[in-house]
Write a protein that holds these residues in place. Structure first.
Motif, mmCIF file in Angstrom:
data_model
loop_
_atom_site.group_PDB
_atom_site.id
_atom_site.type_symbol
_atom_site.label_atom_id
_atom_site.label_comp_id
_atom_site.label_asym_id
_atom_site.label_seq_id
_atom_site.Cartn_x
_atom_site.Cartn_y
_atom_site.Cartn_z
ATOM 1 N N GLU A 1 -2.583 -3.219 6.145
ATOM 2 C CA GLU A 1 -3.095 -4.189 5.119
ATOM 3 C C GLU A 1 -1.320 -4.337 4.212
ATOM 4 O O GLU A 1 -1.330 -5.092 3.449
ATOM 5 N N ASP A 2 -0.285 -3.338 4.470
ATOM 6 C CA ASP A 2 0.744 -3.695 4.031
ATOM 7 C C ASP A 2 1.926 -3.948 4.542
ATOM 8 O O ASP A 2 2.716 -4.727 3.476
ATOM 9 N N LEU A 3 1.540 -4.686 5.785
ATOM 10 C CA LEU A 3 2.524 -5.430 6.275
ATOM 11 C C LEU A 3 2.397 -7.060 5.796
ATOM 12 O O LEU A 3 1.451 -7.558 5.642
ATOM 13 N N LYS A 4 3.536 -7.636 6.218
ATOM 14 C CA LYS A 4 3.461 -9.035 5.902
ATOM 15 C C LYS A 4 3.538 -9.607 6.937
ATOM 16 O O LYS A 4 4.824 -10.097 7.178
ATOM 17 N N ILE A 5 2.812 -10.331 7.150
ATOM 18 C CA ILE A 5 2.447 -11.061 7.983
ATOM 19 C C ILE A 5 3.994 -12.382 9.071
ATOM 20 O O ILE A 5 3.396 -13.189 8.078
ATOM 21 N N SER A 6 4.379 -12.462 9.973
ATOM 22 C CA SER A 6 5.408 -13.044 9.675
ATOM 23 C C SER A 6 5.063 -14.274 11.001
ATOM 24 O O SER A 6 4.259 -13.830 11.842
ATOM 25 N N HIS B 1 0.168 -7.278 13.692
ATOM 26 C CA HIS B 1 0.534 -5.817 12.341
ATOM 27 C C HIS B 1 1.292 -5.433 13.364
ATOM 28 O O HIS B 1 2.573 -4.720 13.101
ATOM 29 N N GLN C 1 4.859 -7.337 13.984
ATOM 30 C CA GLN C 1 5.339 -6.756 12.177
ATOM 31 C C GLN C 1 5.822 -5.675 12.306
ATOM 32 O O GLN C 1 6.524 -5.323 12.186
ATOM 33 N N SER C 2 5.413 -4.543 12.450
ATOM 34 C CA SER C 2 5.411 -3.451 12.475
ATOM 35 C C SER C 2 6.737 -2.844 13.285
ATOM 36 O O SER C 2 7.615 -2.494 12.634
ATOM 37 N N ASP D 1 9.748 -5.124 11.337
ATOM 38 C CA ASP D 1 10.054 -4.550 10.118
ATOM 39 C C ASP D 1 11.017 -3.457 10.620
ATOM 40 O O ASP D 1 11.888 -3.346 9.102
#
Length: 218
Positions: A56-61, A81, A84-85, A88
């Motif tokens: 929930e702390d990730l901003k998915i591109s 997720h 994205q991790s 990042d």
């Protein structure tokens, strides 16, 4: 020759507030001898280093949403997720390029390019449900300086060697970090049946008793 034996070691849930070397000493000091090796699951080492993130702390591109579609469903990077991790920490365009190169490589019979060019964390990230509760709700990165961690475990325990391993129930056993003098690839084969229990079993540490003689005979 003394008989070799694999001994899973139960612990409480280890968190980012724990030091992995201190924890291993606490739970194994009565059972480790000079001919043994101590193995630890890589995800637990990473957790004690604080190397995890909540989805929930990730901003998915959009790039992550697109790229994850090309990963097999069983992979940790198959979710937006998880992808994205990775982006990042390794870079969005580096990962996207490596994925494209990996696709082209497979067309000409050359596999593994995505994991070769996508960055160190490409093969190490555990998506949610991949590790011990309550961290099964988190994405866990690979550990930092795993060879150094293994060396410190060996020195503290006075044993033949130490290893940080990535093992799963799909008969995959891979060396992540290893102390000097230890044949990690040989030791990893002994973990193929996954003696680690990172879920409700809470056995993220394994001692291989009398391993020195086994390695010396190979």
């Amino acid at each position: 020759m003394a008989e070799m034996e694999l001994i899973p070691v139960p612990t409480r849930i280890l968190t980012e507030n724990d030091d992995i070397v201190d924890s291993i000493e606490h739970y194994t000091r009565q059972n480790v001898g000079k001919d043994d090796i101590v193995c630890c699951a890589e995800s637990v080492v990473a957790i004690t280093q604080g190397r995890f993130v909540r989805p929930e702390d990730l901003k998915i591109s959009r790039v992550a949403q697109f790229c994850c579609r090309f990963i097999p469903d069983y992979g940790s990077l198959a979710s937006p997720h998880g992808m994205q991790s990775l982006m990042d920490v390794e870079g969005k365009w580096r990962v996207a390029f490596a994925l494209f190169a990996g696709f082209l490589g497979k067309l000409v019979g050359q596999g593994g390019l995505f994991y070769k060019w996508g960055g160190e964390q490409t093969a190490l990230i555990d998506d949610v449900t991949g590790t011990m509760p309550p961290f099964d709700k988190c994405i866990v990165y690979g550990p930092k300086d795993p060879d150094d961690v293994a060396g410190r475990i060996k020195e503290r325990m006075g044993c033949f060697g130490a290893m940080i391993a990535d093992v799963n129930d799909l008969k995959r056993s891979r060396v992540v970090g290893v102390s000097k003098g230890l044949n990690g690839e040989l030791a990893a084969k002994l973990l193929i049946d996954n003696p680690f229990g990172n879920a409700s079993q809470k056995t993220p540490i394994c001692i291989i008793k009398n391993y020195r003689q086994y390695q010396e005979k190979q």
